[in-house]
Every structure is written in structure tokens, then in C-alpha cells.
Design a protein around this motif. Structure first.
Motif, PDB file in Angstrom:
ATOM      1  N   VAL A  71      39.321  52.428  43.934  1.00  9.42           N
ATOM      2  CA  VAL A  71      40.514  53.283  43.837  1.00  9.42           C
ATOM      3  C   VAL A  71      41.310  52.906  42.585  1.00  9.42           C
ATOM      4  CG1 VAL A  71      42.655  54.008  44.964  1.00  9.42           C
ATOM      5  CG2 VAL A  71      40.613  53.548  46.348  1.00  9.42           C
ATOM      6  N   PHE A  72      41.629  53.920  41.788  1.00 10.21           N
ATOM      7  CA  PHE A  72      42.443  53.745  40.587  1.00 10.21           C
ATOM      8  C   PHE A  72      43.763  54.492  40.786  1.00 10.21           C
ATOM      9  CE2 PHE A  72      38.036  53.388  39.448  1.00 10.21           C
ATOM     10  CZ  PHE A  72      37.976  52.392  38.480  1.00 10.21           C
ATOM     11  N   LEU A  73      44.869  53.805  40.559  1.00 15.50           N
ATOM     12  CA  LEU A  73      46.194  54.421  40.713  1.00 15.50           C
ATOM     13  C   LEU A  73      46.895  54.401  39.361  1.00 15.50           C
ATOM     14  CD1 LEU A  73      47.256  52.613  44.023  1.00 15.50           C
ATOM     15  CD2 LEU A  73      46.313  54.920  43.800  1.00 15.50           C
TER      16      LEU A  73
ATOM     17  N   SER B 284      39.371  50.420  50.680  1.00 15.29           N
ATOM     18  CA  SER B 284      38.750  49.780  49.525  1.00 15.29           C
ATOM     19  C   SER B 284      39.265  48.361  49.296  1.00 15.29           C
ATOM     20  CB  SER B 284      39.040  50.625  48.279  1.00 15.29           C
ATOM     21  OG  SER B 284      38.565  49.986  47.130  1.00 15.29           O
ATOM     22  N   ASN B 285      38.346  47.498  48.822  1.00 20.29           N
ATOM     23  CA  ASN B 285      38.735  46.164  48.353  1.00 20.29           C
ATOM     24  C   ASN B 285      38.805  46.136  46.828  1.00 20.29           C
ATOM     25  OD1 ASN B 285      38.650  45.074  50.981  1.00 20.29           O
ATOM     26  ND2 ASN B 285      36.418  44.947  50.844  1.00 20.29           N
ATOM     27  N   GLU B 286      38.444  47.258  46.214  1.00 18.73           N
ATOM     28  CA  GLU B 286      38.398  47.336  44.748  1.00 18.73           C
ATOM     29  C   GLU B 286      39.461  48.342  44.290  1.00 18.73           C
ATOM     30  OE1 GLU B 286      36.381  45.416  42.966  1.00 18.73           O
ATOM     31  OE2 GLU B 286      35.433  44.555  44.738  1.00 18.73           O
ATOM     32  N   ILE B 287      40.626  47.821  43.928  1.00 14.29           N
ATOM     33  CA  ILE B 287      41.755  48.695  43.566  1.00 14.29           C
ATOM     34  C   ILE B 287      42.268  48.283  42.187  1.00 14.29           C
ATOM     35  CG2 ILE B 287      44.082  49.467  44.216  1.00 14.29           C
ATOM     36  CD1 ILE B 287      43.279  48.553  47.144  1.00 14.29           C
ATOM     37  N   TYR B 288      42.510  49.286  41.346  1.00 18.01           N
ATOM     38  CA  TYR B 288      43.017  49.039  39.993  1.00 18.01           C
ATOM     39  C   TYR B 288      44.315  49.807  39.778  1.00 18.01           C
ATOM     40  CZ  TYR B 288      38.450  47.067  38.909  1.00 18.01           C
ATOM     41  OH  TYR B 288      37.317  46.285  38.918  1.00 18.01           O
ATOM     42  N   LEU B 289      45.301  49.124  39.217  1.00  9.85           N
ATOM     43  CA  LEU B 289      46.519  49.785  38.769  1.00  9.85           C
ATOM     44  C   LEU B 289      46.382  50.015  37.270  1.00  9.85           C
ATOM     45  CD1 LEU B 289      49.314  47.827  40.700  1.00  9.85           C
ATOM     46  CD2 LEU B 289      47.876  49.727  41.472  1.00  9.85           C
ATOM     47  N   VAL B 290      46.819  51.188  36.836  1.00 12.10           N
ATOM     48  CA  VAL B 290      46.629  51.598  35.443  1.00 12.10           C
ATOM     49  C   VAL B 290      47.990  51.667  34.749  1.00 12.10           C
ATOM     50  CG1 VAL B 290      45.718  53.412  33.944  1.00 12.10           C
ATOM     51  CG2 VAL B 290      44.590  52.929  36.134  1.00 12.10           C
ATOM     52  N   SER B 291      48.085  51.044  33.581  1.00 11.05           N
ATOM     53  CA  SER B 291      49.371  51.015  32.870  1.00 11.05           C
ATOM     54  C   SER B 291      49.786  52.399  32.381  1.00 11.05           C
ATOM     55  CB  SER B 291      49.287  50.069  31.662  1.00 11.05           C
ATOM     56  OG  SER B 291      48.559  50.686  30.622  1.00 11.05           O
ATOM     57  N   ILE B 292      51.069  52.531  32.125  1.00 11.67           N
ATOM     58  CA  ILE B 292      51.632  53.740  31.516  1.00 11.67           C
ATOM     59  C   ILE B 292      51.456  53.601  30.002  1.00 11.67           C
ATOM     60  CG2 ILE B 292      53.731  55.144  31.304  1.00 11.67           C
ATOM     61  CD1 ILE B 292      54.738  53.340  33.781  1.00 11.67           C
ATOM     62  N   LEU B 293      51.150  54.698  29.340  1.00 10.71           N
ATOM     63  CA  LEU B 293      50.987  54.671  27.883  1.00 10.71           C
ATOM     64  C   LEU B 293      52.347  54.652  27.185  1.00 10.71           C
ATOM     65  CD1 LEU B 293      48.247  57.431  27.395  1.00 10.71           C
ATOM     66  CD2 LEU B 293      47.916  54.958  27.432  1.00 10.71           C
ATOM     67  N   PRO B 294      52.402  54.113  25.966  1.00 10.17           N
ATOM     68  CA  PRO B 294      53.639  54.242  25.187  1.00 10.17           C
ATOM     69  C   PRO B 294      53.817  55.693  24.745  1.00 10.17           C
ATOM     70  CG  PRO B 294      51.892  53.282  23.829  1.00 10.17           C
ATOM     71  CD  PRO B 294      51.330  53.432  25.213  1.00 10.17           C
TER      72      PRO B 294
ATOM     73  N   GLU C  34      50.402  40.286  42.667  1.00  8.35           N
ATOM     74  CA  GLU C  34      50.800  39.993  44.052  1.00  8.35           C
ATOM     75  C   GLU C  34      49.696  40.346  45.048  1.00  8.35           C
ATOM     76  OE1 GLU C  34      54.047  41.925  47.103  1.00  8.35           O
ATOM     77  OE2 GLU C  34      54.575  41.899  44.976  1.00  8.35           O
ATOM     78  N   HIS C  35      48.999  41.472  44.787  1.00  6.47           N
ATOM     79  CA  HIS C  35      47.978  41.953  45.730  1.00  6.47           C
ATOM     80  C   HIS C  35      46.546  41.641  45.269  1.00  6.47           C
ATOM     81  CE1 HIS C  35      50.800  44.230  48.271  1.00  6.47           C
ATOM     82  NE2 HIS C  35      51.435  44.509  47.146  1.00  6.47           N
ATOM     83  N   SER C  36      46.412  40.842  44.205  1.00  8.46           N
ATOM     84  CA  SER C  36      45.085  40.503  43.645  1.00  8.46           C
ATOM     85  C   SER C  36      44.272  41.755  43.299  1.00  8.46           C
ATOM     86  CB  SER C  36      44.289  39.620  44.608  1.00  8.46           C
ATOM     87  OG  SER C  36      45.028  38.459  44.903  1.00  8.46           O
ATOM     88  N   LEU C  37      44.911  42.675  42.577  1.00 12.12           N
ATOM     89  CA  LEU C  37      44.254  43.911  42.154  1.00 12.12           C
ATOM     90  C   LEU C  37      43.919  43.832  40.669  1.00 12.12           C
ATOM     91  CD1 LEU C  37      46.805  46.440  43.742  1.00 12.12           C
ATOM     92  CD2 LEU C  37      44.885  45.305  44.868  1.00 12.12           C
ATOM     93  N   GLY C  38      43.054  44.750  40.227  1.00 11.72           N
ATOM     94  CA  GLY C  38      42.792  44.874  38.800  1.00 11.72           C
ATOM     95  C   GLY C  38      43.954  45.574  38.102  1.00 11.72           C
ATOM     96  N   TYR C  39      44.092  45.316  36.808  1.00 14.53           N
ATOM     97  CA  TYR C  39      45.130  45.990  36.002  1.00 14.53           C
ATOM     98  C   TYR C  39      44.474  46.449  34.706  1.00 14.53           C
ATOM     99  CZ  TYR C  39      49.444  46.817  33.370  1.00 14.53           C
ATOM    100  OH  TYR C  39      50.448  47.390  32.624  1.00 14.53           O
TER     101      TYR C  39
END
Length: 209
Positions: free
Chosen positions: A80-82, A118-128, A162-167
Motif C-alpha cells: 500500500v502506497f499513501l 498489508s505489512n508493506e506500507i509506504y508513505l510518499v513525500s509531497i513534492l516541492p 513511528e510505524h516502521s513504514l517505508g518513506y
């Protein structure tokens, strides 16, 4: 026996790939790459779903994420990608559409939903944003400020830790050359920018192939 893994990309118009008439955006580039790898016999089948909706904030995400996840749930696993924040932090009529505290609480709730599937979750940064629209009210009536991007991205980094997710740090990848990688509206990437995002993200999806 090969696995079938689903990759679910939640986000706004940048996830959807708006303004990219050539490649269809970074998620579509990844879709084609994963399909090509599968056809060449490299590893498991990774089916990617582009669930980006233009203009969406974390408020919209929370309304649909439980349904979207249960509708696309692979027995072999989900990634899951957020990818949110560019619309949340926009200022309209003197107030941010979703203020920082609410943004953090919405993202925490979305992460909790994602963890059920899912155990595989990624948070995606905001672009400049481009300098030409930084702090400027555009035709939509919205104003976006680069200083806010730093604040919201820090929240995403903190939540990931905090949640041990990908970034996924697209912000850092864009910062130096943002005027070349952003389209004329100063918010969305152009074809070159979306290509750069895919380059950053391909090593991540390769882990699941």
C-alpha cells in the motif's frame, strides 16, 4: 508456484498522473515495468492499481480506503502506497484545507486501515512547488507554500518512523531541479518529473518481483 501480489497506490492527481500525456504518470510507468518483468519470467506477478483521484485530500481517502482495500485484497499479499498532502496543505479562503494536526490524525487512521491488509506500507513525500507559485493564489483560489511542504513532509517521515513504514522521498529528488521537473502549473510534474519519480520507485517495487 508464483505469487500474485497487489500494489495499491492511493493519492491525488500526481498519483493519477495528471498532465503527463506521454507516460501517464509514475504509477503507470511502474505498472508497465512490473508487467514486462513478469512476461520476461522474472519473479512473482505484481499487479499495480492506480487509485489516484484528482483534488483528493486525506478526508476523501478515509471515506474510501476500507472499501478499496477489501475490494482488492490478494491472498499472496498487498503493498500500500499513501501519497497525500499537496491538497491538504493548500490554503483556501484563509485556512488550510486540512490543517497539520488533522492531516496527521487522518494519515494515522489511514495507516491503521492499511495495516489490516498489508505489512508493506509506504508513505510518499509531497513534492516541492515551483517558486513562481510559492505563496501565490492561483486561478483555483488555492495558495500553496513551500514552507508548509517541509512541515507536512516531516509529519509523514515521523509517522513512517513511528510505524516502521517505508518513506519515498520524492521531495529530495526534485528539490534541486524542480523548475525543470514541474509542469507549467508549478504543482504537477511534467513527463521528465514523472520519469524521475518512477526511477526512484522502481527499486522499491523490484523487491516484490
Amino acid at each position: 508456484m508464483k505469487k500474485i501480489i497487489y500494489g495499491l497506490f492511493f493519492g491525488d492527481s500526481i498519483t493519477y498522473g495528471e498532465y503527463d500525456g506521454v507516460f501517464g504518470g509514475w504509477v503507470d510507468i511502474l505498472k508497465r515495468y512490473a508487467l514486462q518483468q513478469f512476461h520476461e519470467g522474472n519473479g512473482d506477478e505484481l499487479i499495480l492499481f492506480n487509485l489516484g483521484i484528482g483534488g483528493e485530500t486525506t478526508e476523501g481517502l478515509l471515506k474510501r480506503i476500507p472499501h478499496e482495500l477489501s475490494a482488492r485484497n490478494s491472498a499472496d499479499g498487498n503493498i500500500v502506497f499513501l501519497s497525500y498532502g499537496a491538497n491538504d496543505l493548500a490554503v483556501k479562503e484563509g485556512a488550510q484545507i486540512v490543517d497539520p494536526e488533522k492531516f496527521k490524525s487522518n494519515m494515522s487512521a489511514a495507516i491503521a486501515h492499511a495495516k489490516e491488509f498489508s505489512n508493506e506500507i509506504y508513505l510518499v513525500s509531497i513534492l516541492p512547488f515551483s517558486e513562481k507559485i510559492d505563496g501565490v493564489v492561483v486561478s483555483s483560489g488555492k495558495k500553496r507554500i513551500n514552507e508548509d511542504v517541509v512541515i507536512y513532509n516531516q509529519m509523514l517521515k515521523d509517522l513512517a518512523a513511528e510505524h516502521s513504514l517505508g518513506y519515498i522521498d520524492f521531495y529530495a529528488a526534485f528539490l534541486e531541479d524542480k523548475e525543470i521537473l514541474l509542469s507549467a502549473d508549478g504543482v504537477h510534474p511534467n513527463e521528465k518529473g514523472y520519469g524521475m519519480m518512477a526511477e526512484v520507485a522502481i527499486p522499491i517495487i523490484e523487491k516484490y518481483l
